[in-house]
Design an enzyme around this catalytic site. Structure first.
Site, short mmCIF file in Angstrom:
data_model
loop_
_atom_site.label_atom_id
_atom_site.label_comp_id
_atom_site.label_asym_id
_atom_site.label_seq_id
_atom_site.Cartn_x
_atom_site.Cartn_y
_atom_site.Cartn_z
N GLU A 1 24.14 10.80 -11.02
CA GLU A 1 22.99 10.17 -10.35
C GLU A 1 22.10 11.23 -9.69
O GLU A 1 20.94 10.95 -9.38
CB GLU A 1 23.48 9.18 -9.29
CG GLU A 1 23.88 7.83 -9.85
CD GLU A 1 22.70 7.03 -10.41
OE1 GLU A 1 21.77 6.74 -9.65
OE2 GLU A 1 22.71 6.72 -11.60
N TYR B 1 21.80 6.87 -2.63
CA TYR B 1 23.11 7.35 -3.07
C TYR B 1 22.98 8.72 -3.73
O TYR B 1 23.72 9.66 -3.40
CB TYR B 1 23.73 6.34 -4.04
CG TYR B 1 24.96 6.85 -4.76
CD1 TYR B 1 26.20 6.85 -4.14
CD2 TYR B 1 24.88 7.35 -6.06
CE1 TYR B 1 27.34 7.33 -4.80
CE2 TYR B 1 26.01 7.83 -6.72
CZ TYR B 1 27.24 7.81 -6.09
OH TYR B 1 28.34 8.29 -6.75
N SER C 1 27.89 13.55 -8.78
CA SER C 1 27.55 12.46 -9.70
C SER C 1 26.32 12.78 -10.53
O SER C 1 25.37 13.42 -10.07
CB SER C 1 27.27 11.20 -8.86
OG SER C 1 26.61 10.23 -9.65
P1 NAP Z 1 35.13 3.30 -5.78
O1 NAP Z 1 36.07 2.58 -6.67
O2 NAP Z 1 33.92 2.61 -5.25
O3 NAP Z 1 35.99 3.84 -4.53
C1 NAP Z 1 35.35 4.32 -3.36
C2 NAP Z 1 36.42 4.71 -2.37
O4 NAP Z 1 35.77 5.21 -1.17
C3 NAP Z 1 37.32 3.55 -1.92
O5 NAP Z 1 38.66 3.98 -1.95
C4 NAP Z 1 36.89 3.30 -0.47
O6 NAP Z 1 37.98 2.89 0.33
C5 NAP Z 1 36.47 4.71 -0.06
N1 NAP Z 1 35.64 4.71 1.14
C6 NAP Z 1 34.54 3.97 1.38
N2 NAP Z 1 34.08 4.22 2.62
C7 NAP Z 1 34.93 5.13 3.19
C8 NAP Z 1 34.99 5.77 4.46
N3 NAP Z 1 34.12 5.52 5.42
N4 NAP Z 1 36.00 6.67 4.68
C9 NAP Z 1 36.91 6.91 3.71
N5 NAP Z 1 36.91 6.33 2.49
C10 NAP Z 1 35.92 5.45 2.23
O7 NAP Z 1 34.63 4.66 -6.47
P2 NAP Z 1 35.15 5.38 -7.82
O8 NAP Z 1 34.46 4.79 -8.98
O9 NAP Z 1 36.62 5.49 -7.77
O10 NAP Z 1 34.50 6.84 -7.62
C11 NAP Z 1 35.18 7.86 -6.89
C12 NAP Z 1 34.16 8.87 -6.40
O11 NAP Z 1 33.47 9.43 -7.52
C13 NAP Z 1 33.07 8.32 -5.50
O12 NAP Z 1 32.74 9.34 -4.57
C14 NAP Z 1 31.90 8.07 -6.42
O13 NAP Z 1 30.69 8.12 -5.71
C15 NAP Z 1 32.07 9.24 -7.38
N6 NAP Z 1 31.57 9.04 -8.74
C16 NAP Z 1 31.98 7.96 -9.47
C17 NAP Z 1 31.56 7.82 -10.78
C18 NAP Z 1 32.00 6.67 -11.65
O14 NAP Z 1 31.39 6.45 -12.68
N7 NAP Z 1 33.06 5.96 -11.26
C19 NAP Z 1 30.73 8.82 -11.34
C20 NAP Z 1 30.36 9.92 -10.57
C21 NAP Z 1 30.80 10.03 -9.28
P3 NAP Z 1 38.12 1.43 1.01
O15 NAP Z 1 39.25 0.75 0.27
O16 NAP Z 1 38.52 1.77 2.41
O17 NAP Z 1 36.83 0.72 0.90
O1 F7E Z 2 24.77 0.52 -13.39
C1 F7E Z 2 22.10 -1.36 -15.15
C2 F7E Z 2 21.71 -0.62 -13.88
O2 F7E Z 2 26.00 -0.12 -11.33
C3 F7E Z 2 24.57 1.10 -14.66
C4 F7E Z 2 28.49 4.54 -9.99
O3 F7E Z 2 29.86 4.73 -10.27
O4 F7E Z 2 27.82 5.68 -11.99
C5 F7E Z 2 27.71 4.46 -11.28
O5 F7E Z 2 26.35 4.19 -10.96
C6 F7E Z 2 23.22 0.67 -15.23
C7 F7E Z 2 22.05 0.80 -14.27
O6 F7E Z 2 26.36 2.17 -12.39
C8 F7E Z 2 23.05 -4.72 -14.17
O7 F7E Z 2 20.34 -0.85 -13.57
C9 F7E Z 2 21.72 -3.80 -15.62
O8 F7E Z 2 20.96 1.38 -14.93
O9 F7E Z 2 27.30 0.21 -13.47
P1 F7E Z 2 26.18 0.62 -12.62
P2 F7E Z 2 25.38 3.33 -11.90
O10 F7E Z 2 24.29 2.84 -11.04
O11 F7E Z 2 25.00 4.13 -13.10
C10 F7E Z 2 27.32 6.84 -11.29
C11 F7E Z 2 27.53 8.04 -12.14
C12 F7E Z 2 27.87 6.95 -9.91
O12 F7E Z 2 28.03 8.05 -9.39
C13 F7E Z 2 27.98 5.68 -9.12
O13 F7E Z 2 28.88 5.84 -8.03
O14 F7E Z 2 23.30 -0.71 -15.55
N1 F7E Z 2 22.33 -2.80 -14.95
N2 F7E Z 2 22.13 -4.98 -15.15
C14 F7E Z 2 23.16 -3.32 -14.04
N3 F7E Z 2 24.01 -2.75 -13.15
C15 F7E Z 2 24.75 -3.56 -12.36
N4 F7E Z 2 25.60 -3.01 -11.49
N5 F7E Z 2 24.63 -4.93 -12.45
C16 F7E Z 2 23.80 -5.57 -13.33
O15 F7E Z 2 23.71 -6.80 -13.37
#
Ligand code: NAP
Ligand code: F7E
Length: 335
Positions: free
Chosen positions: A130, A152, A128
């Protein structure tokens, strides 16, 4: 010829569903690892993707991962499972370390134990942006140093380096995609884009009067999830195992996101949005912006959906969902 077999952890999440759809369309036999006795998100997945097969397992449980790999005998493993909501990682830091960090070790060990040192199983780790945290340079590349700002981000950095280490130690085809934020109508309601698109839809339909948000100045590189799962597959189909930055190369603030989302519904955001200090994070990531040049030149990958189109798509989808009486908290009606 036998179909390739993929095992996806995190299949019930946003990316898991798009990746499963993509791999099925490429002719794969797709297996998903699911946890819990009766995971409510599985029924949503079943409706969406009748062809996905399920194996029970949990990233917290080494034996269950070994059994899943032994049963499925995958050609490719995509490790998407994680505690992925950044604020939760401060509230449950140990759980985040166990699932998001140690879960990577357990999955890699399961592959090593079942298929041995000369494993042909290809492994994708969901790293990520992050990990860049307090960024050292902009835009961020594969060579930008990490400075994670949340438990995270720290857990993801562990998984990232471990994946690299298994590649170097055991010669495994193990790669990390450093993915920047990617969104869709299937995004969890706790993340800011979906919180905003749902908030706009509720306000437009007279179901809410305001939307409370945290830091409006944070900037992110937001793309469409459907594009990003293609990149995961391309990485595992490449000749050599390498890590890639995946993003659009553009950055917008939360304020610009809000303006675009309310604008898509013909509303003025300033009439409805309340900036709430209590929603700010203990440590913020102020600015993320990808340099996806390596992915473009080596994988031929590009983001296809402009920011405004993505946000309009999400607002329209949530307007339809709420108009049809769907409940986003029940995960009942994925488009
Ligand atoms: P998401 O919608 O939050 O899905 C997370 C998944 O992890 C769910 O299917 C959840 O399954 C599973 N999980 C949670 N705890 C678990 C455990 N103990 N054992 C096995 N599975 C478990 O995340 P996403 O947005 O699809 O992202 C997919 C991956 O990419 C994640 O690793 C996230 O950190 C990473 N990522 C996401 C973004 C983004 O912008 N979306 C960016 C960079 C990286 P349950 O149904 O069982 O809860
Ligand atoms: O926040 C700001 C908050 O929670 C984005 C995950 O998929 O992407 C995701 O992480 C920004 C932050 O995503 C609210 O402070 C303001 O700066 O949508 P977010 P994230 O934290 O960037 C990365 C790449 C991952 O890997 C993660 O798994 O938005 N913000 N106001 C807020 N965010 C939330 N959630 N809620 C608010 O009310």
């Amino acid at each position: 010829m036998l179909a390739k077999r993929a095992l996806i952890t995190g299949i019930t999440g946003q990316d898991g569903s798009y990746l499963a759809e993509h791999l099925l369309s490429e002719g794969y036999e797709v297996w998903g690892l699911v946890r819990g006795q009766a995971n409510p998100r599985v029924s949503r997945l079943r409706r969406l993707l009748g062809d996905v097969r399920l194996a029970r397992g949990d990233l917290l449980d080494q034996g269950s991962l070994i059994s899943a790999v032994e049963r499925v005998r995958p050609d490719e493993v995509y490790n998407l499972g994680a505690i992925s909501f950044v604020p939760m990682s401060w509230e449950q830091a140990e759980l985040t370390a166990e699932v998001t960090g140690m879960g990577v070790l357990r999955m890699l060990e399961a592959i090593r134990v079942i298929s041995g040192a000369s494993s042909t199983i290809r492994f994708y780790q969901a790293s990520s942006s992050e990990m860049f945290g307090q960024v050292r340079e902009t835009p961020q590349t594969e060579r930008t140093p990490f400075h994670p700002r949340s438990p995270y981000g720290v857990a993801k950095a562990y998984g990232h380096f471990l994946t690299q280490n298994y590649r170097e130690s055991y010669g495994m085809f193990a790669v990390s995609g450093i993915l920047f934020n990617h969104e869709s109508p299937r995004r969890g309601a706790e993340f800011v884009t979906r919180k905003v698109s749902l908030g706009v839809a509720r306000i437009k339909l007279g179901l809410a009067a305001e939307l409370r948000l945290g830091n409006l100045e944070a900037r992110r590189d937001w793309g469409f999830a459907g594009d990003y799962v293609r990149a995961m597959h391309l990485m595992l189909s490449a000749d050599k195992p390498e890590d890639y930055v995946i993003g659009t190369g553009r950055t917008q603030s939360v304020r610009e996101l809000v303006e675009a989302a309310f604008g898509a519904a013909g509303l003025n955001w300033q009439d409805y949005v309340i900036a709430d200090q209590s929603l700010h994070r203990p440590a913020e990531v102020d600015l993320l912006c990808a340099d996806p040049k390596k992915a473009r030149t080596q994988l031929g990958w590009e983001a296809t959906m402009p920011f405004e189109e993505l946000i309009s798509l999400m607002v329209e989808s949530d307007l339809r969902l709420l108009t049809d009486g769907g409940d986003p908290d029940q995960d009942s009606s994925w488009p």
